[in-house]
Enzyme design. Structure first.
Site, mmCIF file in Angstrom:
data_model
loop_
_atom_site.group_PDB
_atom_site.id
_atom_site.type_symbol
_atom_site.label_atom_id
_atom_site.label_comp_id
_atom_site.label_asym_id
_atom_site.label_seq_id
_atom_site.Cartn_x
_atom_site.Cartn_y
_atom_site.Cartn_z
ATOM 1 N N CYS A 103 -2.923 -19.413 -28.768
ATOM 2 C CA CYS A 103 -3.282 -19.081 -30.149
ATOM 3 C C CYS A 103 -3.956 -20.204 -30.908
ATOM 4 O O CYS A 103 -4.336 -20.030 -32.051
ATOM 5 C CB CYS A 103 -2.069 -18.586 -30.893
ATOM 6 N N ASN A 112 6.346 -11.051 -17.673
ATOM 7 C CA ASN A 112 6.880 -11.760 -18.832
ATOM 8 C C ASN A 112 6.262 -11.304 -20.154
ATOM 9 O O ASN A 112 6.892 -11.365 -21.191
ATOM 10 C CB ASN A 112 6.705 -13.278 -18.687
ATOM 11 N N GLN A 137 11.937 -12.950 -14.890
ATOM 12 C CA GLN A 137 12.199 -12.031 -16.003
ATOM 13 C C GLN A 137 13.025 -10.820 -15.572
ATOM 14 O O GLN A 137 13.313 -9.946 -16.382
ATOM 15 C CB GLN A 137 10.875 -11.564 -16.636
ATOM 16 N N SER A 191 14.959 -18.747 -13.247
ATOM 17 C CA SER A 191 14.976 -19.856 -14.208
ATOM 18 C C SER A 191 16.151 -19.714 -15.175
ATOM 19 O O SER A 191 16.349 -18.641 -15.763
ATOM 20 C CB SER A 191 13.651 -19.857 -14.980
ATOM 21 N N THR A 199 18.754 -36.924 -8.175
ATOM 22 C CA THR A 199 20.147 -36.512 -8.371
ATOM 23 C C THR A 199 20.191 -35.163 -9.093
ATOM 24 O O THR A 199 19.452 -34.938 -10.042
ATOM 25 C CB THR A 199 20.889 -37.587 -9.195
HETATM 26 N N1 PLP Z 1 7.538 -16.925 -14.112
HETATM 27 C C1 PLP Z 1 7.702 -16.150 -15.180
HETATM 28 C C2 PLP Z 1 7.536 -14.671 -15.045
HETATM 29 C C3 PLP Z 1 8.013 -16.707 -16.415
HETATM 30 O O1 PLP Z 1 8.163 -15.926 -17.485
HETATM 31 C C4 PLP Z 1 8.141 -18.116 -16.501
HETATM 32 C C5 PLP Z 1 8.375 -18.746 -17.817
HETATM 33 O O2 PLP Z 1 7.670 -18.526 -18.782
HETATM 34 C C6 PLP Z 1 8.006 -18.878 -15.357
HETATM 35 C C7 PLP Z 1 7.691 -18.256 -14.186
HETATM 36 C C8 PLP Z 1 8.181 -20.374 -15.391
HETATM 37 O O3 PLP Z 1 9.525 -20.685 -15.610
HETATM 38 P P1 PLP Z 1 10.012 -22.184 -15.895
HETATM 39 O O4 PLP Z 1 9.877 -22.400 -17.355
HETATM 40 O O5 PLP Z 1 11.448 -22.234 -15.463
HETATM 41 O O6 PLP Z 1 9.167 -23.081 -15.089
#
Ligand code: PLP
Length: 768
Positions: free
Chosen positions: A331, A157, A187, A207, A244
């Site tokens: 940050c 990410n 990602q 996601s 639900t």
């Molecule tokens: N894994 C990766 C590589 C991500 O970039 C993220 C989100 O930042 C997540 C997991 C977590 O996703 P979610 O926000 O759907 O819990």
């Protein structure tokens, strides 16, 4: 100035077509999918359709798809299921749980959490990665045979680096075919194809809000026959989930995949766009370091560092031009770094300066051209404000002819004393080399000397390197081991209290006096920046006390070359030599209190009080106690004395009242370039009635000068209002001022500006 959002890896705006579908579904399939009537069945059918499409998209079966609330939940569900199975099997084997060092934090958190909750006590092993962000296969191969589970992401990410899953699969085939393999694919979705079936991946997470669908829908792919146990008790998703179903969000996820399918041609241009942006950035930041390079990356991420800046500073610079970028680090903290860049071993400076720009897969040429234009504008403005130090703009710097610039890294200070066009560097440390060099070069300062308050003890000194890099007025041969000039032509003698001290001559009656102050180390010296004429001290302005006198503390005394008796005498002497309002600048400042004064230390520092009261025995026993602590514990102990900056923060709700009631000095603690380009803050100062002479920009490097200015110019009951983006970093400054007796020091966040409906398009003339 229109906002340019470049944080798509954190979350994406919902695509207009998806909004339409989701809104429509909220009117039409609002019923509970578990209801047996026709409306309920329509809602269930919508979920079934989405499940079918998602399964098809990743070449899975529909019974392998579980809808969750997020990828984090999906990851927890996979890890929980693997571990819970071991729990019920009562397997006594001591397994290892492996995860790559660059995984999203939720993976490591979930492994630790469920391992602890289920009382399995397996060893959790972080697998190192190489400079390209790939898991080091030798280590993986070594760990695999005893491992139960392996977690590796498909695309990172922070960097967009594509993991070489094929190489990992080959290692799995060779060393442990039975391992449960979770591939976090959040990602990767819509950017690269992952063949889950061929790679025999056990679990994968996705996601919705990363692909322009609404938040609230994640997916867990569970390959057939892998363990699956519910974390909560419920009837949904074949009893694997409770609650639900979030039908609109599921429909949104489904629609997002349809859009990705429809626009499959788009990503072709994305690498071209990436190059356009990197070119623009390079023109503005010629020293840019790209932390993710072609070809093993998705095109939607640029991760870079600029040696002259910390990520926090770059975020602020981009922020002022309404470009939203992210750092890999938290940050809020004053010092923070990206754990991903750190794990890739690209060096501390790159980890501390890492910036992530992440784009949408739907980006178009116009978006990118607009961004490049905005980046060029930043370049233009940065050039105008390259200087970190300009007496023209900072009236408080004129208060002393020798302003002192403070640089801090993890509690250690390096200093620059400026005198006209020249400067003296004190205690340079290697971690601050970019900051020091940048300041000296940008301000075209000539270095007279580089001096140290003591020899190398517990940090890496940068004196020699600096000497080699820069042209120094006083030659290498003309200084002693601490950098103090030995050639008489640079020195004169100053008489203080009947004793003669050597002084380095600066312009306009300014001098730096050297006082031997053994204690912290036997070679410790203190430097007093003072005004003197005809060999007589007129006024002491700053004293650099090295490791001897710290803020409300003394330095350690347990080095072999320390001596508490001598320290007592040295403090006694310093107390005689400097004025009460002299600013004490120590080498160590773990709590970001910046500086102190002799007057304050006489009250607040019990060890100094001992010296004043001539209680040498008590002093010696107290310093011994300090020395009993291990270094780590010692720093913890100091931290308990923190003047909690949080107490200085005024909430935005309260701020409106207070601002209208009191007449304040308003102090913007952000970097000069940011302050100078922020029209809104000037409008704000006018609205709250702060006039030009009561409005200051005091970046961190100048706080010590502002302290000196305030102490000498105002009564301590003056109201000081510090401001920065979050209100948190300015709160550090406010708390340091409270310590000095300015009890009406407070901090607010720039978000307060929104409360005043300040229109940033409406440009006001700036003061600077
Ligand atoms: N894994 C990766 C590589 C991500 O970039 C993220 C989100 O930042 C997540 C997991 C977590 O996703 P979610 O926000 O759907 O819990």
């Amino acid at each position: 100035m229109q906002e340019i959002y470049l944080d798509y890896n954190a979350s994406t705006p919902v695509h207009p077509e998806i909004i339409n579908d989701v809104l429509y579904s909220m009117h039409t399939v609002f019923a509970n999918p578990s209801s047996q009537h026709k409306s309920g069945k329509s809602a269930a059918l919508a979920i079934a359709n989405a499940r079918y499409n998602i399964a098809k998209y990743i070449s899975a079966d529909t019974n392998e798809i579980i809808f969750t609330s997020s990828a984090t939940e999906a990851i927890n569900l996979a890890i929980y299921s693997v571990l819970y199975q071991q729990k019920i099997l009562n397997n006594k084997k001591n397994y290892k749980l492996l995860y790559a060092a660059t995984e999203h934090k939720c993976v490591n958190n979930a492994l630790n959490h469920w391992n602890k909750i289920l009382q399995l006590d397996y060893e959790i092993v972080e697998l190192p990665v190489n400079e390209d962000g790939q898991v080091i296969l030798d280590v993986l191969q070594e760990e695999l045979p005893l491992a139960l589970m392996l977690c590796t992401m498909a695309v990172n990410n922070e960097t967009g680096i594509i993991t070489n899953l094929k190489a990992i699969k080959e290692a799995i085939n060779k060393y442990n075919q039975y391992i449960f393999w979770l591939v976090d694919s959040v990602q990767a979705l819509g950017k690269i194809d992952v063949n889950f079936k061929d790679l025999e991946i056990s679990y994968a997470s996705f996601s919705g809000h990363k692909i322009h669908a609404p938040k609230g829908c994640g997916v867990l792919y569970v390959a057939d026959k892998n363990p699956l146990f519910p974390m909560f008790c419920g009837e949904q998703e074949n009893k694997y989930r409770a609650g639900t179903e979030n039908v609109p969000a599921i429909i949104g996820f489904d629609k997002a995949l349809m859009l990705i399918e429809k626009n499959k041609h788009l990503p072709k241009n994305l690498f071209k766009y990436r190059n356009m942006i990197i070119n623009s950035l390079t023109k503005v930041f010629p020293n840019i370091q790209i932390n993710n390079s072609y070809p093993n990356i998705v095109p939607t991420v640029i991760n870079f560092s600029v040696p002259e800046f910390l990520s926090k500073e770059l975020i602020n610079i981009f922020g002022i031009f309404n470009i939203r970028v992210a750092a890999g680090s938290a940050c809020g903290a004053l010092n923070s770094k990206s754990y991903v860049i750190d794990a890739m071993n690209l060096g501390r400076q790159r980890a501390e300066g890492a910036i992530r720009m992440s784009f949408s897969i739907f980006s178009n040429y116009n978006n990118i051209r607009q961004l490049c234009k905005r980046i060029a504008l930043i370049g233009k403005k940065l050039n105008n404000y390259k200087k970190n130090y300009e007496t023209k703009r900072y009236q408080y710097l004129l208060h002393n002819q020798t302003p002192v610039i403070r640089f801090n890294y993890n509690g250690i200070n390096s200093w620059i004393v400026v005198n006209s066009e020249q400067c003296v560097v004190i205690d340079p440390i290697v971690e601050l080399k970019n900051k020091l060099l940048n300041f000296i070069n940008n301000n075209k300062l000539k270095i007279i000397a580089i001096m140290n308050t003591h020899g190398y003890v517990d940090y890496i000194n940068y004196t020699q390197d600096l000497r080699n890099k820069l042209d120094i007025v006083i030659d290498n041969d003309d200084v002693d081991i601490l950098g103090w000039p030995v050639n008489e032509k640079y020195l004169s003698n100053i008489n203080i209290e009947g004793m003669q001290y050597p002084a380095l001559l600066l312009a306009q009656d300014n001098v730096i006096i050297k006082v031997p102050t053994p204690g912290y180390t036997n070679d410790s010296v203190s430097f007093i920046v003072a005004k003197a004429r005809d060999g007589v001290l007129l006024e002491s302005q700053f004293v650099f006390t090295g490791g001897n006198i710290l803020i409300e503390d003394l330095g350690r005394n347990n080095f072999k070359i320390s001596n508490a008796n001598k320290l007592y005498r040295s403090i006694e002497n310093i107390l005689k030599l400097v004025d009460n309002n002299c600013i004490v600048c120590p080498t160590y400042d773990c709590e970001n209190l910046f500086a102190t004064t002799m007057k304050i230390e006489q009250k607040a520092n019990s060890l100094i009080t001992d010296v004043l009261l001539k209680q040498q025995d008590i002093f010696l026993s107290r310093t011994k106690q300090v020395d009993l602590f291990s270094e780590e514990k010692y720093f913890q102990e100091i931290s308990t004395k923190v003047y909690d900056p949080k107490n200085c923060i005024i909430s935005n709700v309260d701020a409106k009242d207070i601002i209208n009631k009191e007449s304040y000095l308003l102090i913007d603690t952000r970097e000069a370039v940011i302050h100078a380009n922020d029209v809104k803050i000037i409008q704000f100062s006018k609205i709250i009635g702060v006039n030009k002479n009561s409005f200051f920009n005091v970046p961190f490097i100048h706080v010590v000068n502002f302290m000196s200015y305030c102490i000498n110019s105002f009564d301590t009951n003056i109201h000081l209002l510090f401001i920065c983006n979050s209100g948190m970093t300015s709160a550090y400054v406010a708390s340091a001022f409270r310590r000095l007796g300015f009890l009406n020091s407070n901090s607010i966040s720039l978000e307060i500006l929104d409360k005043f409906n300040i229109d940033s398009e409406n440009s006001y003339e700036m003061y600077v």
